[in-house]
Structure formats: structure tokens, C-alpha cells
Write a protein that holds these residues in place. Structure first.
Motif, PDB file in Angstrom:
ATOM      1  N   SER A 135      59.902 115.060  37.340  1.00 20.89           N
ATOM      2  CA  SER A 135      60.598 116.067  35.807  1.00 20.89           C
ATOM      3  C   SER A 135      61.997 116.193  36.179  1.00 20.89           C
ATOM      4  CB  SER A 135      60.388 116.802  36.041  1.00 20.89           C
ATOM      5  OG  SER A 135      60.435 118.051  36.941  1.00 20.89           O
ATOM      6  N   ALA A 136      63.071 115.970  37.383  1.00 25.61           N
ATOM      7  CA  ALA A 136      64.659 115.144  37.182  1.00 25.61           C
ATOM      8  C   ALA A 136      65.018 113.730  37.581  1.00 25.61           C
ATOM      9  CB  ALA A 136      64.559 116.727  38.261  1.00 25.61           C
ATOM     10  N   ARG A 137      65.553 113.575  36.916  1.00 18.67           N
ATOM     11  CA  ARG A 137      65.195 111.848  37.259  1.00 18.67           C
ATOM     12  C   ARG A 137      67.225 111.550  36.347  1.00 18.67           C
ATOM     13  NH1 ARG A 137      59.956 109.265  34.085  1.00 18.67           N
ATOM     14  NH2 ARG A 137      58.344 110.442  34.795  1.00 18.67           N
ATOM     15  N   LEU A 138      67.648 109.889  36.968  1.00 13.92           N
ATOM     16  CA  LEU A 138      68.694 110.389  36.644  1.00 13.92           C
ATOM     17  C   LEU A 138      68.469 109.846  35.290  1.00 13.92           C
ATOM     18  CD1 LEU A 138      69.322 107.597  39.560  1.00 13.92           C
ATOM     19  CD2 LEU A 138      70.885 109.299  39.272  1.00 13.92           C
ATOM     20  N   LEU A 139      69.947 109.278  34.280  1.00 14.11           N
ATOM     21  CA  LEU A 139      69.578 108.934  33.118  1.00 14.11           C
ATOM     22  C   LEU A 139      69.586 107.607  32.815  1.00 14.11           C
ATOM     23  CD1 LEU A 139      73.042 110.905  32.114  1.00 14.11           C
ATOM     24  CD2 LEU A 139      71.356 110.681  31.144  1.00 14.11           C
ATOM     25  N   ALA A 175      70.676 117.361  38.144  1.00 11.04           N
ATOM     26  CA  ALA A 175      70.047 115.719  37.108  1.00 11.04           C
ATOM     27  C   ALA A 175      70.440 115.310  36.409  1.00 11.04           C
ATOM     28  CB  ALA A 175      68.666 116.283  37.413  1.00 11.04           C
ATOM     29  N   GLY A 176      70.634 114.125  36.170  1.00 10.49           N
ATOM     30  CA  GLY A 176      70.569 112.966  34.743  1.00 10.49           C
ATOM     31  C   GLY A 176      69.774 113.826  33.959  1.00 10.49           C
ATOM     32  N   TRP A 177      68.481 114.383  33.704  1.00 12.26           N
ATOM     33  CA  TRP A 177      67.941 114.866  32.745  1.00 12.26           C
ATOM     34  C   TRP A 177      66.865 115.369  33.221  1.00 12.26           C
ATOM     35  CZ3 TRP A 177      63.230 113.185  30.660  1.00 12.26           C
ATOM     36  CH2 TRP A 177      62.725 112.211  32.125  1.00 12.26           C
ATOM     37  N   LEU A 178      65.997 116.761  32.304  1.00 13.00           N
ATOM     38  CA  LEU A 178      65.368 117.503  32.748  1.00 13.00           C
ATOM     39  C   LEU A 178      64.009 117.230  31.998  1.00 13.00           C
ATOM     40  CD1 LEU A 178      67.244 120.237  34.080  1.00 13.00           C
ATOM     41  CD2 LEU A 178      65.991 118.597  35.567  1.00 13.00           C
ATOM     42  N   SER A 179      63.198 117.161  32.388  1.00 16.41           N
ATOM     43  CA  SER A 179      61.719 117.242  30.901  1.00 16.41           C
ATOM     44  C   SER A 179      61.822 117.859  30.712  1.00 16.41           C
ATOM     45  CB  SER A 179      60.446 117.589  32.434  1.00 16.41           C
ATOM     46  OG  SER A 179      59.165 117.049  31.463  1.00 16.41           O
ATOM     47  N   GLY A 180      61.636 117.950  29.018  1.00 14.00           N
ATOM     48  CA  GLY A 180      61.359 118.580  28.420  1.00 14.00           C
ATOM     49  C   GLY A 180      59.687 119.400  27.804  1.00 14.00           C
ATOM     50  N   SER A 181      58.863 119.044  28.808  1.00 15.88           N
ATOM     51  CA  SER A 181      58.025 119.738  28.709  1.00 15.88           C
ATOM     52  C   SER A 181      57.939 121.390  29.404  1.00 15.88           C
ATOM     53  CB  SER A 181      56.595 119.373  29.845  1.00 15.88           C
ATOM     54  OG  SER A 181      57.217 119.422  30.889  1.00 15.88           O
ATOM     55  N   CYS A 182      59.134 121.485  30.147  1.00 19.93           N
ATOM     56  CA  CYS A 182      59.191 123.138  30.332  1.00 19.93           C
ATOM     57  C   CYS A 182      60.842 122.994  30.877  1.00 19.93           C
ATOM     58  CB  CYS A 182      58.363 123.135  31.492  1.00 19.93           C
ATOM     59  SG  CYS A 182      58.080 125.577  31.177  1.00 19.93           S
ATOM     60  N   PHE A 183      61.369 123.811  30.572  1.00 20.98           N
ATOM     61  CA  PHE A 183      63.060 124.319  30.869  1.00 20.98           C
ATOM     62  C   PHE A 183      63.659 125.321  30.388  1.00 20.98           C
ATOM     63  CE2 PHE A 183      63.678 121.366  27.311  1.00 20.98           C
ATOM     64  CZ  PHE A 183      64.467 122.112  26.501  1.00 20.98           C
ATOM     65  N   LEU A 184      64.349 125.868  30.973  1.00 25.25           N
ATOM     66  CA  LEU A 184      65.423 126.461  30.804  1.00 25.25           C
ATOM     67  C   LEU A 184      67.236 126.654  30.660  1.00 25.25           C
ATOM     68  CD1 LEU A 184      65.662 129.665  30.313  1.00 25.25           C
ATOM     69  CD2 LEU A 184      66.800 130.333  32.927  1.00 25.25           C
TER      70      LEU A 184
END
Length: 286
Positions: A135-139, A175-184
Motif C-alpha cells: 500500500s506504499a508505492r513509488l509513483l 513513499a511516492g503515494w499511499l493507498s486511498g483505502s485508509c490514510f490519515l
């Protein structure tokens, strides 16, 4: 947008669309995920099962906010955040089919103290079978994107997919981006990028958000100490072919927005045709 001095309160926004039996465990497990008082907004995109209204009526800290139609995930989330008062300085945005481990939200807020330039914080996300979702990936890039799209379905461990998905030992990192399924998010960071880009109905809205958060000078931080389980796909399973088309449409929008101008026109044309062909092949098979 004028800067607002927000308080230290915690708000949770979830976008509902006939969530069924997943919504009650979402709220129940949230109660043990944080020691803070929490205000929950159900940003409803047109549910017909009556579940969001019933749950809001039964829980004091839960508010039902109809968005006026099916605005997609980003549009619904933006309406939910807008419904929060200025006392709310922390916003957790989540799918309604998430179940929180005890203390997980507090762990995300604690991580924010370690990362003062952190704008977005993502937990470790497990599948129902216990596997960790990357859930934490490169762009995305052209090279990784093509390699992942071509080889991913037939060669799971190919280097392009591994690099993009960042399937490494789960340690706290950027990370480049984080999963939108759950984040603060710090609400200040959310405001600084004007929230989600509502042109994305579903998919890639989180990739786009993460990239814009980084461009605005914030960090996207992965916090595996915080764990959640994503039950997954309750509302989208009913229209899987449509969701596949939305995924490819959003993929094209994301890349076309970043490779603009006359020189990139051939690339955009090939990309559009290739994605359309892939949708046709997959939906025909299904």
C-alpha cells in the motif's frame, strides 16, 4: 484557499455506497483504534440499502452526509471533509470495508509527531487472509508502468512490478503515494492541495493525491506499526466490468496529465488505444 487554524480534533470520513454489513464493524473497530474522541462522517454517494442512515441514527458521533449523487470516491471524500468543523485538524479517510486493529489510529498520529513534514500517513493493510497488501508505492513512470502492465499478469515477481509495488520489509519510511483505502492526513496538508481531484471517479485518485502532496512540500509516510484489514470490494464487486473500465480510464487520465503537449501526442494515442484494447480483452473473457 485561506489558511485555517484548525484544532487538534480527529475526524473520520468514509464514502458509503450501499456498504451493507461492512459498515458496523468499521465503526465498532474504530472505537478501539484510538483513545481520542472521534467524529465520523458518512459521505453517502446514493446508498439504497438504508444502512448508513440507520447507523448514523444509532450512534451519537456518526453523521450521515448525503453528497447529492454518486460523485465517486474522491468527490465523496471531499464533501465529507468539508462537513467537518474547524476543531478537526486530523482527518482519516477510509473505505467503509476497513477493520482497524486496536490502537492503529493512535499509532498513525504518533508517527506524525516523528515526521513534522509528514502530510499523509498510511497504515499496513492486510488482506482478510493475512497477506500484506503493498500500500506504499513509488509513483508510476512510463518504464515501470509498461513493464508492470505487460509482465505483471504472467510474471508476478518481475523487476518492474517489484519496484513499483515496493514489496519490501515493512518499515516506517516515505513513499511516492499511499493507498486511498485508509490514510490519515493533516487537514492543513489536505487543504494545501485542495483535496482529491474529482475528475477521477474511481482509481488513481490516491496516486494523484500522493503526488500533489509531495509536490506541495509534504511527505507521504508509511507506518506499518498501524495495522488495518481491508475486507475489500463490497460495493465495486457488483459492477466489476464498469470498475475495470474506470480503472483504465483513470490510468489514462493520470499519465496523459503528466505527458502533455504535441511531442507526447503519439504516446497518448498509443496509451489510449492499448488501454482500450486491454479492457476489451478482459471484459470479453469475463
Amino acid at each position: 484557499m485561506a489558511r485555517v487554524n484548525y484544532g487538534d480534533g480527529l475526524g473520520v470520513v468514509t464514502v458509503t455506497y450501499s456498504p451493507g454489513e461492512t459498515l458496523a464493524p468499521f465503526v465498532d473497530t474504530l472505537e478501539k483504534a484510538t483513545s481520542r474522541p472521534v467524529q465520523v462522517i458518512l459521505a453517502d454517494n446514493g446508498s439504497t440499502d438504508g444502512v448508513p442512515e440507520e447507523l448514523a441514527a444509532a450512534r451519537e458521533n456518526v453523521t450521515f452526509v448525503p453528497t447529492g449523487g454518486n460523485l465517486g470516491y474522491g468527490g465523496g471524500a471531499n464533501r465529507g471533509v468539508a462537513a467537518l468543523g474547524p476543531d478537526i485538524g486530523w482527518v482519516l479517510i477510509s473505505n467503509p470495508d476497513i477493520e482497524f486493529a486496536p490502537g492503529s489510529v493512535d499509532a498513525l498520529i504518533a508517527a506524525a509527531e516523528r515526521w513534522p513534514r509528514g502530510g499523509m500517513f498510511g497504515p499496513l493493510i492486510r488482506e482478510p487472509n493475512g497477506e500484506v497488501y503493498p500500500s506504499a508505492r513509488l509513483l508510476p513512470s512510463i518504464g515501470r508502468g509498461i513493464g508492470h502492465a505487460v509482465f505483471g499478469p504472467v510474471w508476478k515477481s518481475n523487476p518492474w512490478t517489484r519496484a513499483y509495488r515496493q514489496e519490501t520489509e515493512p518499515v516506517e519510511r516515505t513513499a511516492g503515494w499511499l493507498s486511498g483505502s485508509c490514510f490519515l492526513m493533516r487537514r492543513e496538508a489536505f487543504d494545501s492541495v485542495s483535496g482529491f481531484d474529482e475528475r477521477y471517479f474511481m482509481y488513481f485518485e490516491d496516486v494523484d493525491l500522493g503526488e500533489r502532496v509531495g509536490a506541495a512540500g509534504w511527505l507521504n509516510v508509511y507506518v506499518p506499526e498501524a495495522e488495518v484489514v481491508h475486507i475489500g470490494g463490497h460495493s465495486t464487486a457488483r459492477s466489476s466490468d464498469r470498475m475495470l473500465r474506470e480503472h483504465h480510464r483513470s490510468a489514462y487520465r493520470y499519465l496523459a496529465d503528466r505527458y502533455t503537449g504535441v511531442l507526447w501526442a503519439p504516446f497518448r494515442a498509443v496509451l489510449k488505444a492499448g488501454l482500450a484494447l486491454r479492457v476489451w480483452a478482459v471484459t470479453r473473457k469475463s
